[in-house]
Design an enzyme around this catalytic site. Structure first.
Site, short mmCIF file in Angstrom:
data_model
loop_
_atom_site.label_atom_id
_atom_site.label_comp_id
_atom_site.label_asym_id
_atom_site.label_seq_id
_atom_site.Cartn_x
_atom_site.Cartn_y
_atom_site.Cartn_z
N ASP A 21 43.98 38.77 33.17
CA ASP A 21 44.17 40.04 32.33
C ASP A 21 43.69 41.21 33.06
O ASP A 21 42.88 40.98 33.95
CB ASP A 21 43.82 39.62 30.92
CG ASP A 21 44.03 41.01 30.07
OD1 ASP A 21 44.92 41.73 30.24
OD2 ASP A 21 43.11 40.98 29.33
N ASP A 44 42.53 44.77 31.26
CA ASP A 44 41.64 45.43 30.27
C ASP A 44 40.55 44.61 29.67
O ASP A 44 41.13 43.45 28.96
CB ASP A 44 42.32 46.30 29.19
CG ASP A 44 43.11 47.29 29.81
OD1 ASP A 44 42.50 48.46 29.92
OD2 ASP A 44 44.36 47.20 30.05
N ASP A 60 40.99 38.34 27.86
CA ASP A 60 39.85 38.56 26.69
C ASP A 60 40.50 38.81 25.36
O ASP A 60 39.80 38.93 24.39
CB ASP A 60 38.89 39.99 27.09
CG ASP A 60 39.88 41.03 26.86
OD1 ASP A 60 40.99 41.18 27.59
OD2 ASP A 60 39.33 41.95 26.22
#
Length: 360
Positions: A108, A110, A298
């Site tokens: 991922d 961000d 996250d």
């Protein structure tokens, strides 16, 4: 041509390529209802939300419940760490599990490769993180899977040797430098028929959000993100209500939420988990057991990918979080700094290993 470490296997890799779409950027607005929240005081706060789509008042409660507490239950935290141990502390056992297999890396962006910041348009990754990702990609096929539009996340990462899956995996492109004359070109874009509707809703939401200080609307080509990180808490419901009022006229769009962001996407069966499966198939791993996928993310949108890996019974999911939370991931890392250290260790572990060229 990039070489990949052998964990010896007969790797057959199909190139995935597509022309990059024109980029879009944020709309942001001056304060109209008092001063917006001072985001700099809250930029490091992890407000990941759990659960499914946005429904009624449950959205506000889940947002507040996801806020970190200073008096967090230490016993609960210890129990959570036993179930989701640190990927750094467990590094040697992870390598042992991958022995004899080709690692395939999914990341991922961000909150994983870059910190969560008050202005999403400034979520740049450090040069040290970029170098760590570059070194991993020298040894293992590596993909970025993000909710951002593909061209924007590419402009953040700036590594041509990676695979990019933007808009929650609805827009996928492979590394052009891996293409050969006889390579199969796979151009995958899910939900293209929704593009005019997404454009229309973007215009409407842009106008609606002008009245809420600190709100930002981001166009991610196949989806929209309404950021409220800089909106005062008493205005959160106003953001939600405005967005829902617009979507009443668009039954083919769905609304979900993440880390202080509302996500608007086509109501199709496609997500980061589907993108992971698509990329593995394009890389030639369908029906094989000689590969070891690792997915690091996250946000709640990464849970779809973690669930795919659990159902496959191959590879691992790693959740990036400082706080215990419900997840299908098997391991954890606390923040992007630990992600960087994990990537460095992984690349270093294969630095002296035999290499082989990717083939098509």
């Amino acid at each position: 041509m990039t070489k990949h470490a052998a964990y010896p296997s007969e790797d057959v890799v199909a190139a995935v390529a597509a022309p990059a779409p024109a980029g879009r950027h944020f709309t942001s607005f001056p304060p109209l209802k008092g001063a917006p929240l001072d985001c700099k005081k809250h930029a490091a706060v992890d407000l990941s939300a759990s659960g499914g789509a946005v429904v009624g008042g449950s959205w506000f409660e889940s947002m507040k419940a996801s806020s970190p507490r200073c008096d967090a239950d230490a016993e609960h935290g210890n129990d959570w760490m036993e179930k989701h141990p640190s990927a750094l502390a467990s590094f040697e056992s992870l390598l042992a599990a991958a022995k004899g297999k080709q690692i395939v890396m999914f990341l991922d962006y961000d909150g994983t490769l870059s910190p969560i910041v008050e202005d999403p348009d400034r979520a740049v990754m450090s040069e040290e993180m970029r170098e760590a990702v570059r070194r991993v990609a020298e040894h293992f096929p590596t993909a970025i899977v993000s909710g951002r539009c593909r061209d924007k996340v590419f402009n953040f990462v700036k590594l041509t040797e990676l695979y990019y899956a933007g808009s929650h995996g609805m827009d996928i492109q492979g590394p052009a430098n891996h293409l050969q004359a006889n390579a199969e070109v796979v151009h995958f874009q899910a939900g293209s028929e929704f593009l005019p509707v997404i454009e229309e809703v973007f215009g409407t939401l842009t106008t609606k959000m002008e009245a809420i200080a600190g709100a930002k609307v981001e166009h991610n080509k196949y989806c929209l993100s309404v950021h409220f990180r800089c909106v005062r808490e008493e205005e959160w419901n106003a953001v939600n209500e405005e967005v829902r009022s617009v979507l009443k006229d668009y039954p083919n769009l769905k609304l979900t939420h993440g880390r202080k962001v509302l996500e608007i996407r086509p109501s199709i069966k496609w997500d980061k988990g589907k993108a992971l499966e698509f990329l593995l198939k394009s890389l030639g791993y369908a029906g094989r057991n000689d590969f070891f996928p690792i997915y690091i993310g996250d946000d709640r949108t990464d849970e779809d990918a973690f669930k795919v890996l659990r159902n496959m019974g191959q590879g691992i999911g790693i959740l990036v979080s400082k706080l215990p939370k419900e997840t299908a991931a098997s391991y954890s890392l606390s923040d992007p700094a630990e992600v960087k250290e994990f990537l460095r260790k992984l690349a270093k572990s294969k630095g002296d290993a035999p290499t082989m060229k990717m083939m098509t």
